[in-house]
Design an enzyme around this catalytic site. Structure first.
Site, PDB file in Angstrom:
ATOM      1  CB  SER A 284      -0.607  -8.112  -1.239  1.00 20.04           C
ATOM      2  OG  SER A 284      -1.407  -8.919  -0.397  1.00 20.04           O
TER       3      SER A 284
ATOM      4  CE  LYS B 252      -4.244  -1.703   0.210  1.00 20.33           C
ATOM      5  NZ  LYS B 252      -5.224  -1.439  -0.871  1.00 20.33           N
TER       6      LYS B 252
ATOM      7  CD  GLU C 157     -10.517   4.485   0.885  1.00 18.27           C
ATOM      8  OE1 GLU C 157      -9.774   3.542   0.568  1.00 18.27           O
ATOM      9  OE2 GLU C 157     -10.387   5.618   0.385  1.00 18.27           O
TER      10      GLU C 157
END
Lengths: 274, 417
Positions: free
Chosen positions: B387, B87, B109
């Site tokens: 991930s 991320k 968010e």
């Protein structure tokens, strides 16, 4: 019924979510608004993700959905109403997109059939609206666009090129919801729209007759009021009040708002005292 | 602005009017800074994602899994990126972009909290005030990440409407943005939302596939045969695929959360899964036309996954398009299989994966494991995008493991108090 004559005098345009909190009471509430002097009524068809709405209308949407509101029920709702003013359907694009066997057109056709006069679709900017504009033209409905305080230049032109019925002037940035004072943005946005020959109805934050008067005095052709009315429905629901009492309260506020709109236009025509 | 906003039929800009000027402004900034490297923006991004972020991340051979499946399995270790998940690529890119655009405040968010954490870190690193919206339910199941966001100086605002998950948090962040749009940038956390977000977020994450490509050519002597990545909104998926899309010889698998079942209780308005690529219908949500979990009326259904990071009713429009054209193959893995994979990777390879990531490994096991169905003949070598790391998921993983009779899970209750 057409929107053509709705703005001959300063118009009061109330909003309620259809079916809030249930089908039968909601019918009475909408009819009370008509008795109270509504010139156009915006009827919300509830969508599960109302991204342009503040908390008051979000909760109304949940109540109406819990009460079983669907697009087909919405059309039945419109058919069941006994009112003599044009009705505008306010909803989100996905519901128009999913209804029937092709996007948009079957929804518009059905809306025309039950007597809807136009649409407001808050998540459909002018750039994505060709399909809906086309269907509205085919069935003779108006397509109302929202102009925000941030809308200017090329985008304003593009919107005013595609709008019909009236333009929904967003009084301030943000989401729907009643406020106690008016934003300075309103007069600026109205000034930007002065040269366009389409009625300008101001919404977002108007909750009293005095607000309504101020907005019309600033140059609006009408006022749109949602959350302040939905608050009355919510209170009635929370306190288990009889439907007739809630309807009576809605009618009282409607009269105040309509009177405010008329007062605003008188103030405008009266030269300011020095 | 006349930049192309579509991926085939998908994408677009379905947002309230108040946001449109901001979207135009962002489109312009994306073109100038990201695509054209104006003022050296991309150079600064690459410097920072290297020095602050820790790129490049390794491409590591998974020895035990390779032996178990009889195929060569490599791991793209995005869990080793700063913050513990891919991320940061996007969060750092967007916060830096907001700075170049002269914005004063960051909002975002988060579902699992990884995007919120990455955004809070990037905002602290670049000295920007930051507010994160998070569903109440997700706050309760992802407490460590809530603390990390707070410790990095971000405000965390709970969202109570609806079921209190990512879908509601995105709606609420859009409402904030519509109010504060003149000074605030909304860092969308996946390849979703109105254009230019899906393309821009993909571009920031495409550093993953850029490295997979270079590392494979360098170390394996060629491109991978298959790339496997989990897909919620789809950001790590597109990051892992983007630079390999033109290489038709590389098979791309997007692994979705099959939840507890793929059947749907329309009456309750709930899908017991989050597989919008595999089972969704085209519609419009959160600014884009894409594949969605919705009922026959067009109301958006609540989704479900044991992994809050995959628990979303929509998916990126570009992935929807790539699935329609056949370039990306969508597959599903259920909650139980994901949990088994969570424990397997932890025990066999010493890597505790995020529950999102565990879905990708669940797919390998379901196909090529001892009880696998053999439904897919994998092209080798296989690269699995790890991930994120699973530290944030430990509480959820233990709780969910205890509800099930998983043969390969450790018994945790012996340590209870």
């Amino acid at each position: 019924m057409s929107l053509d004559d709705a703005f001959d005098e300063p118009a009061f345009v109330p909003y309620l979510a259809a079916g809030d909190p249930d089908f039968e009471s909601s019918i009475e509430y909408v009819e009370a608004l008509a008795r109270g002097g509504a010139d156009v009524i915006e009827l919300g068809l509830p969508f599960s993700e109302p991204i342009a709405e503040g908390p008051t209308i979000q909760r109304a949407v949940v109540r109406a959905l819990d009460g079983g509101m669907t697009p087909e029920r919405f059309f039945e709702f419109v058919e069941a109403l006994d009112v003599d003013v044009p009705l505008v359907c306010m909803t989100y694009y996905n519901l128009l997109y999913q209804y029937g066997d092709e996007p948009v057109r079957p929804f518009v056709e059905r809306a025309a059939e039950v007597g809807i006069s136009g649409f407001v679709v808050p998540d459909l900017p002018a750039e994505e609206a060709d399909l809906l504009r086309e269907a509205c033209d085919e069935f003779g409905l108006d397509l109302i666009f929202i102009v925000a305080p941030t809308t200017a230049g090329e985008r304003l032109e593009r919107i005013m090129d595609r709008v019909s019925g009236y333009v929904y002037v967003q009084a301030r940035l943000g989401v729907t919801g009643a406020r106690t004072s008016l934003s300075d943005h309103t007069a600026e946005t109205l000034a930007r729209l002065e040269d366009y020959d389409v009625p300008k109805a101001v919404g977002f934050g108007i909750s009293t007759g005095e607000h309504a008067a101020g907005v019309v005095e600033a140059g609006a052709d009408g006022v749109i009021v949602g959350s302040a009315l939905v608050d009355i429905v919510a209170d009635g629901h929370d306190n288990d009040d009889p439907t007739a009492d809630v309807a009576a309260r809605l009618e009282v506020l409607a009269r105040e708002l309509k009177a405010g709109a008329l007062e605003g236009s008188q103030r405008r025509s009266r030269p300011e005292r020095t | 602005m006349s930049t192309d906003t579509k991926f085939g039929n998908y994408g677009g800009q379905y947002v309230p009017e108040a946001l449109m000027p901001a979207i135009d402004e962002l489109t312009d900034a994306y073109r100038r800074y990201v695509l054209e490297n104006e003022d050296g923006f991309m150079d600064e991004f690459r410097d920072r994602i290297r020095d602050f972020g820790g790129r490049p991340t390794p491409l590591q051979r998974a020895e035990q899994l390779s032996a178990r499946y009889g195929v060569d399995v490599y791991l793209k270790r995005e869990d080793l990126l700063h913050g513990g998940a891919h991320k940061l690529n996007n969060a750092l890119g967007q916060v830096l972009l907001a700075k170049y655009m002269g914005k004063e405040r960051i909002i975002a968010e988060t579902g699992a909290g990884q995007h919120g954490t990455a955004t809070a870190m990037a905002a602290a690193h670049l000295d920007m005030p930051c507010e994160i919206y998070m569903g109440r339910r997700d706050i309760n199941r992802q407490r460590p990440n809530v603390f990390r966001m707070r410790i990095n100086g971000a405000e965390v605002t709970p969202v109570d409407v609806g079921r209190g998950t990512l879908k509601e948090a995105i709606s609420e962040t859009m409402r904030d943005w519509a109010t504060t749009v003149e000074t605030t940038h909304y860092v969308i956390g996946s390849i979703v939302g109105p254009a230019p977000f899906p393309a821009m977020v993909r571009d920031f994450h495409s550093v993953i596939s850029e490295e997979i490509r270079a590392q494979s050519l360098d170390r394996l002597g060629g491109l991978p045969g298959s790339v496997v990545a989990c897909a919620g909104g789809g950001s790590n998926t597109m990051g892992a695929f983007a630079e390999l899309l033109d290489n038709e010889g590389v098979t791309l698998y997007a692994v979705e959360a099959g939840g507890s079942s793929l059947t749907v209780d329309e009456e309750a308005g709930v899908a017991p899964h989050s597989a919008s690529l595999s089972t969704g219908e085209e519609g419009v949500l959160h600014g884009a036309r894409t594949k969605l979990l919705q009922d026959s009326h067009g109301q958006i259904m609540e989704s479900h996954s044991v992994s809050s990071g995959l628990d979303y009713s929509g998916v990126g429009p570009e992935l929807s398009h790539l699935v329609d054209t056949g370039r990306v193959k969508p597959v599903t893995v259920g909650d139980d299989d994901a949990l088994e994979a969570f424990h397997r990777l932890s025990q066999d390879e010493g890597i505790i994966p995020a529950l999102e990531t565990a879905h990708a490994f669940g797919f390998l096991e379901a196909v090529a494991g001892p009880d696998g169905d053999g439904s897919v003949e994998f092209d080798e070598p296989i690269v699995v995008n790890v991930s994120g790391r699973g530290d944030k998921d430990l509480e959820a993983a233990i709780e969910e493991t205890e509800k099930r009779n998983l043969e390969n899970a450790p018994r945790m209750e012996v340590f209870d108090r």
